[in-house]
Design a protein around this motif. Sequence first.
Motif, PDB file in Angstrom:
ATOM      1  N   PRO A 145      -6.752  -2.528   0.256  1.00  0.00           N
ATOM      2  CA  PRO A 145      -6.054  -1.949  -0.887  1.00  0.00           C
ATOM      3  C   PRO A 145      -4.808  -2.737  -1.286  1.00  0.00           C
ATOM      4  O   PRO A 145      -4.069  -3.218  -0.435  1.00  0.00           O
ATOM      5  CB  PRO A 145      -5.670  -0.549  -0.390  1.00  0.00           C
ATOM      6  CG  PRO A 145      -6.688  -0.230   0.646  1.00  0.00           C
ATOM      7  CD  PRO A 145      -6.986  -1.525   1.327  1.00  0.00           C
ATOM      8  N   LYS A 146      -4.617  -2.885  -2.581  1.00  0.00           N
ATOM      9  CA  LYS A 146      -3.435  -3.480  -3.218  1.00  0.00           C
ATOM     10  C   LYS A 146      -3.377  -5.004  -3.074  1.00  0.00           C
ATOM     11  O   LYS A 146      -2.392  -5.620  -3.483  1.00  0.00           O
ATOM     12  CB  LYS A 146      -2.121  -2.869  -2.687  1.00  0.00           C
ATOM     13  CG  LYS A 146      -2.015  -1.358  -2.821  1.00  0.00           C
ATOM     14  CD  LYS A 146      -1.872  -0.861  -4.256  1.00  0.00           C
ATOM     15  CE  LYS A 146      -0.538  -1.128  -4.901  1.00  0.00           C
ATOM     16  NZ  LYS A 146       0.534  -0.269  -4.494  1.00  0.00           N
ATOM     17  N   TRP A 158       2.254  -4.976  -5.121  1.00  0.00           N
ATOM     18  CA  TRP A 158       0.937  -5.492  -4.750  1.00  0.00           C
ATOM     19  C   TRP A 158       1.126  -6.641  -3.780  1.00  0.00           C
ATOM     20  O   TRP A 158       2.253  -7.098  -3.546  1.00  0.00           O
ATOM     21  CB  TRP A 158       0.173  -5.937  -5.994  1.00  0.00           C
ATOM     22  CG  TRP A 158      -0.305  -4.774  -6.804  1.00  0.00           C
ATOM     23  CD1 TRP A 158      -1.497  -4.120  -6.694  1.00  0.00           C
ATOM     24  CD2 TRP A 158       0.425  -4.092  -7.828  1.00  0.00           C
ATOM     25  NE1 TRP A 158      -1.557  -3.082  -7.585  1.00  0.00           N
ATOM     26  CE2 TRP A 158      -0.391  -3.040  -8.305  1.00  0.00           C
ATOM     27  CE3 TRP A 158       1.692  -4.265  -8.395  1.00  0.00           C
ATOM     28  CZ2 TRP A 158       0.000  -2.173  -9.301  1.00  0.00           C
ATOM     29  CZ3 TRP A 158       2.095  -3.399  -9.399  1.00  0.00           C
ATOM     30  CH2 TRP A 158       1.247  -2.370  -9.841  1.00  0.00           C
ATOM     31  N   ALA A 195       0.817  -1.213   0.000  1.00  0.00           N
ATOM     32  CA  ALA A 195       0.000   0.000   0.000  1.00  0.00           C
ATOM     33  C   ALA A 195       0.852   1.265   0.000  1.00  0.00           C
ATOM     34  O   ALA A 195       0.431   2.308  -0.521  1.00  0.00           O
ATOM     35  CB  ALA A 195      -0.945  -0.003   1.203  1.00  0.00           C
TER      36      ALA A 195
END
Length: 268
Positions: free
Chosen positions: A84-85, A57, A51
């Motif tokens: 996220p990610k 990722w 993140a």
Amino acid sequence: MFTDSHCHLTFPELASDFDAVRAAMAAAQVTRALCISTTMEEFPDVQALAARHDGLWASAGVHPDSEDVHEPTEDQLVAASQLPKVVAIGETGLDYYQMEERKGGRSVADLAWQRDRFRTHIRAARRAGLPLVIHTRASSDDTLTILKEEGEQGGAGSAGGVFHCFTETREVARAALDLGFYVSLSGIVTFKSARELQEVAAMVPEDRLLIETDSPYLAPVPYRGKTNSPAYVPYVAAKVAELRGVDVARIAQVTSDNFTRLFPKVSV
């Protein structure tokens, strides 16, 4: 230019000098990497690292060889996948390697917990709509059987994914491809002794091919035996290019395109 589809940047060997690792990646034109979770205890660090940095990722999962760690439920894996990610579930799969030596003399029957964990990850991946990162070692028959039993046969609703750090036979590669999976090659493909794997590298369809380091392990020639780094993935690409009779830039391009196709959240 290059994408490392599987590395462990939170492991101490790389985390202790992360800025230098990132600088080396930039110098080697390695612009993207997937940071892999091996335990749920480790996952928050993996996700947070991804993140914080462009081009990184994360996956969410528990390695089949990790024992005495938190055992995630489907719900917990699905919840992790929404952060996220996070673009994949795993790494997951089966590992029966050296059961007598490394697993206290246990039999395949004694490793039912691995198979149960694998099924949990497959079901979570399908619910989350994310691909699987598959680890299989000395266990390919059971790995393929469980994938089929769980409906992973390349059709609608399948999670799909990648057999990472592939070290199995041409027949296993073909079976994985027939189920809709990608095949990822690591630095092992550069080893002189890896003749059968080099045959696999030459036969995998271009649109199903990925490359990786699995760093900090399995450094490619000429760094074999040293700490591996995502900066070394171009050496994997160069060997694959040689085996396939194409330019290394071609391998860099197609494996990066395949990474985006397999993990579509990377482009979101």
